[in-house]
Scaffold this motif. Structure first.
Motif, PDB file in Angstrom:
ATOM      1  N   VAL A  12       7.416  -2.214  -2.167  1.00 46.62           N
ATOM      2  CA  VAL A  12       6.647  -3.333  -2.739  1.00 46.62           C
ATOM      3  C   VAL A  12       6.402  -3.091  -4.223  1.00 46.62           C
ATOM      4  CG1 VAL A  12       4.404  -4.490  -2.699  1.00 46.62           C
ATOM      5  CG2 VAL A  12       5.571  -3.940  -0.553  1.00 46.62           C
ATOM      6  N   TYR A  13       6.211  -1.838  -4.593  1.00 42.22           N
ATOM      7  CA  TYR A  13       5.893  -1.493  -5.977  1.00 42.22           C
ATOM      8  C   TYR A  13       7.118  -1.495  -6.881  1.00 42.22           C
ATOM      9  CZ  TYR A  13       1.378  -0.518  -4.005  1.00 42.22           C
ATOM     10  OH  TYR A  13       0.174  -0.658  -3.362  1.00 42.22           O
ATOM     11  N   GLU A  14       8.294  -1.747  -6.322  1.00 41.56           N
ATOM     12  CA  GLU A  14       9.510  -1.899  -7.113  1.00 41.56           C
ATOM     13  C   GLU A  14       9.688  -3.336  -7.594  1.00 41.56           C
ATOM     14  OE1 GLU A  14      12.646  -0.486  -4.608  1.00 41.56           O
ATOM     15  OE2 GLU A  14      11.806   1.538  -4.491  1.00 41.56           O
ATOM     16  N   LEU A  15       8.904  -4.241  -7.045  1.00 43.66           N
ATOM     17  CA  LEU A  15       8.959  -5.647  -7.464  1.00 43.66           C
ATOM     18  C   LEU A  15       8.318  -5.797  -8.837  1.00 43.66           C
ATOM     19  CD1 LEU A  15       7.755  -7.277  -4.118  1.00 43.66           C
ATOM     20  CD2 LEU A  15      10.082  -7.298  -5.030  1.00 43.66           C
ATOM     21  N   PRO A  16       8.600  -6.899  -9.551  1.00 38.63           N
ATOM     22  CA  PRO A  16       7.878  -7.155 -10.802  1.00 38.63           C
ATOM     23  C   PRO A  16       6.368  -7.131 -10.540  1.00 38.63           C
ATOM     24  CG  PRO A  16       9.721  -8.667 -10.589  1.00 38.63           C
ATOM     25  CD  PRO A  16       9.616  -7.912  -9.275  1.00 38.63           C
ATOM     26  N   ALA A  17       5.610  -6.673 -11.506  1.00 36.03           N
ATOM     27  CA  ALA A  17       4.173  -6.434 -11.338  1.00 36.03           C
ATOM     28  C   ALA A  17       3.419  -7.646 -10.789  1.00 36.03           C
ATOM     29  CB  ALA A  17       3.560  -5.981 -12.660  1.00 36.03           C
ATOM     30  N   ASP A  18       3.712  -8.844 -11.294  1.00 39.53           N
ATOM     31  CA  ASP A  18       2.986 -10.018 -10.814  1.00 39.53           C
ATOM     32  C   ASP A  18       3.330 -10.340  -9.357  1.00 39.53           C
ATOM     33  OD1 ASP A  18       5.566 -10.719 -11.691  1.00 39.53           O
ATOM     34  OD2 ASP A  18       4.975 -12.781 -12.133  1.00 39.53           O
ATOM     35  N   GLU A  19       4.593 -10.179  -8.972  1.00 44.25           N
ATOM     36  CA  GLU A  19       4.993 -10.418  -7.581  1.00 44.25           C
ATOM     37  C   GLU A  19       4.365  -9.381  -6.657  1.00 44.25           C
ATOM     38  OE1 GLU A  19       9.203 -11.011  -6.744  1.00 44.25           O
ATOM     39  OE2 GLU A  19       9.469 -11.659  -8.822  1.00 44.25           O
ATOM     40  N   SER A  20       4.385  -8.138  -7.087  1.00 46.13           N
ATOM     41  CA  SER A  20       3.803  -7.055  -6.302  1.00 46.13           C
ATOM     42  C   SER A  20       2.315  -7.288  -6.081  1.00 46.13           C
ATOM     43  CB  SER A  20       4.036  -5.720  -7.004  1.00 46.13           C
ATOM     44  OG  SER A  20       3.423  -4.671  -6.312  1.00 46.13           O
ATOM     45  N   ALA A  21       1.589  -7.637  -7.134  1.00 48.25           N
ATOM     46  CA  ALA A  21       0.144  -7.859  -7.029  1.00 48.25           C
ATOM     47  C   ALA A  21      -0.172  -9.016  -6.080  1.00 48.25           C
ATOM     48  CB  ALA A  21      -0.456  -8.125  -8.408  1.00 48.25           C
ATOM     49  N   ALA A  22       0.594 -10.102  -6.172  1.00 46.68           N
ATOM     50  CA  ALA A  22       0.362 -11.254  -5.292  1.00 46.68           C
ATOM     51  C   ALA A  22       0.672 -10.901  -3.842  1.00 46.68           C
ATOM     52  CB  ALA A  22       1.212 -12.442  -5.744  1.00 46.68           C
ATOM     53  N   LEU A  23       1.730 -10.149  -3.626  1.00 42.49           N
ATOM     54  CA  LEU A  23       2.105  -9.748  -2.278  1.00 42.49           C
ATOM     55  C   LEU A  23       1.051  -8.827  -1.664  1.00 42.49           C
ATOM     56  CD1 LEU A  23       4.289  -9.819  -0.064  1.00 42.49           C
ATOM     57  CD2 LEU A  23       5.332  -7.846  -1.187  1.00 42.49           C
ATOM     58  N   ILE A  24       0.559  -7.899  -2.442  1.00 44.02           N
ATOM     59  CA  ILE A  24      -0.480  -6.975  -1.963  1.00 44.02           C
ATOM     60  C   ILE A  24      -1.751  -7.737  -1.613  1.00 44.02           C
ATOM     61  CG2 ILE A  24      -1.998  -5.070  -2.668  1.00 44.02           C
ATOM     62  CD1 ILE A  24       0.497  -4.017  -4.258  1.00 44.02           C
ATOM     63  N   GLU A  27      -1.206  -9.422   1.628  1.00 43.69           N
ATOM     64  CA  GLU A  27      -1.216  -8.393   2.673  1.00 43.69           C
ATOM     65  C   GLU A  27      -2.650  -8.017   3.055  1.00 43.69           C
ATOM     66  OE1 GLU A  27       0.667  -5.604   5.311  1.00 43.69           O
ATOM     67  OE2 GLU A  27       1.349  -7.408   4.269  1.00 43.69           O
ATOM     68  N   ARG A  28      -3.520  -7.891   2.073  1.00 46.38           N
ATOM     69  CA  ARG A  28      -4.931  -7.578   2.360  1.00 46.38           C
ATOM     70  C   ARG A  28      -5.577  -8.663   3.212  1.00 46.38           C
ATOM     71  NH1 ARG A  28      -5.766  -5.583  -3.578  1.00 46.38           N
ATOM     72  NH2 ARG A  28      -5.407  -3.357  -3.271  1.00 46.38           N
ATOM     73  N   VAL A  29      -5.309  -9.907   2.867  1.00 47.02           N
ATOM     74  CA  VAL A  29      -5.868 -11.024   3.632  1.00 47.02           C
ATOM     75  C   VAL A  29      -5.362 -10.976   5.071  1.00 47.02           C
ATOM     76  CG1 VAL A  29      -5.858 -13.548   3.881  1.00 47.02           C
ATOM     77  CG2 VAL A  29      -6.238 -12.505   1.626  1.00 47.02           C
ATOM     78  N   ARG A  30      -4.059 -10.806   5.247  1.00 42.63           N
ATOM     79  CA  ARG A  30      -3.493 -10.768   6.598  1.00 42.63           C
ATOM     80  C   ARG A  30      -3.997  -9.547   7.367  1.00 42.63           C
ATOM     81  NH1 ARG A  30      -3.010 -12.899  10.984  1.00 42.63           N
ATOM     82  NH2 ARG A  30      -1.202 -12.394  12.250  1.00 42.63           N
ATOM     83  N   ARG A  32      -6.882  -8.068   7.056  1.00 41.99           N
ATOM     84  CA  ARG A  32      -8.259  -8.350   7.494  1.00 41.99           C
ATOM     85  C   ARG A  32      -8.271  -9.274   8.710  1.00 41.99           C
ATOM     86  NH1 ARG A  32      -9.203  -8.979   1.636  1.00 41.99           N
ATOM     87  NH2 ARG A  32      -9.979  -6.964   0.913  1.00 41.99           N
ATOM     88  N   GLU A  33      -7.367 -10.252   8.727  1.00 43.75           N
ATOM     89  CA  GLU A  33      -7.279 -11.149   9.880  1.00 43.75           C
ATOM     90  C   GLU A  33      -6.892 -10.369  11.142  1.00 43.75           C
ATOM     91  OE1 GLU A  33      -5.814 -15.111   7.380  1.00 43.75           O
ATOM     92  OE2 GLU A  33      -4.351 -13.962   8.549  1.00 43.75           O
ATOM     93  N   LEU A  34      -5.920  -9.473  11.012  1.00 41.56           N
ATOM     94  CA  LEU A  34      -5.481  -8.683  12.166  1.00 41.56           C
ATOM     95  C   LEU A  34      -6.565  -7.710  12.621  1.00 41.56           C
ATOM     96  CD1 LEU A  34      -1.775  -8.045  11.114  1.00 41.56           C
ATOM     97  CD2 LEU A  34      -2.573  -9.472  13.020  1.00 41.56           C
ATOM     98  N   MET A  35      -7.345  -7.193  11.687  1.00 47.48           N
ATOM     99  CA  MET A  35      -8.460  -6.322  12.060  1.00 47.48           C
ATOM    100  C   MET A  35      -9.533  -7.129  12.787  1.00 47.48           C
ATOM    101  SD  MET A  35      -8.686  -3.808   8.759  1.00 47.48           S
ATOM    102  CE  MET A  35      -9.774  -2.583   9.481  1.00 47.48           C
ATOM    103  N   ALA A  36      -9.862  -8.306  12.285  1.00 48.53           N
ATOM    104  CA  ALA A  36     -10.879  -9.151  12.919  1.00 48.53           C
ATOM    105  C   ALA A  36     -10.451  -9.578  14.324  1.00 48.53           C
ATOM    106  CB  ALA A  36     -11.160 -10.383  12.053  1.00 48.53           C
ATOM    107  N   ALA A  37      -9.152  -9.750  14.527  1.00 49.06           N
ATOM    108  CA  ALA A  37      -8.627 -10.147  15.831  1.00 49.06           C
ATOM    109  C   ALA A  37      -8.532  -8.970  16.803  1.00 49.06           C
ATOM    110  CB  ALA A  37      -7.253 -10.791  15.661  1.00 49.06           C
ATOM    111  N   GLY A  38      -8.745  -7.753  16.303  1.00 51.16           N
ATOM    112  CA  GLY A  38      -8.654  -6.571  17.156  1.00 51.16           C
ATOM    113  C   GLY A  38      -7.246  -6.030  17.304  1.00 51.16           C
TER     114      GLY A  38
END
Length: 93
Positions: A12-24, A27-30, A32-38
């Motif tokens: 992921v960190y090989e992507l351009p910085a703006d793409e990497s940051a948006a992807l990360i 990923e954090r949002v998803r 958290r959803e998976l953690m909330a779902a158990g």
């Protein structure tokens, strides 16, 4: 079922910085959803690496596959899955 899941997201960190940051951030949002779902039961980072390890819960391998492929980093991650079974010593109580 429970699974030990190792995710190496270094590519992921090989992507351009703006793409990497948006992807990360997605990923954090998803995550958290998976953690909330158990689905993600326990979660640790691996010091010195761009990866994590966790205990994931799913009814079966197909359900786990659906959860893993829902991760925004899926196309860039190396993921290793180990199914887990209860050890007989933990059943003694």
């Amino acid at each position: 079922m429970e699974f030990l899941v190792r995710v190496d997201g270094a590519r992921v960190y090989e992507l351009p910085a703006d793409e990497s940051a948006a992807l990360i951030e997605r990923e954090r949002v998803r995550g958290r959803e998976l953690m909330a779902a158990g689905t993600i039961r326990h979660f640790w980072r691996i010091p010195g690496r761009r990866g994590n390890i966790g205990i994931w819960s799913a009814a079966d391998a197909d359900e786990l596959e659906a959860a893993l492929t829902s991760l925004p980093v899926w196309p860039y991650a190396d993921i290793e899955v180990t199914p887990l079974a209860r050890h007989p010593m933990t059943a003694m109580s």
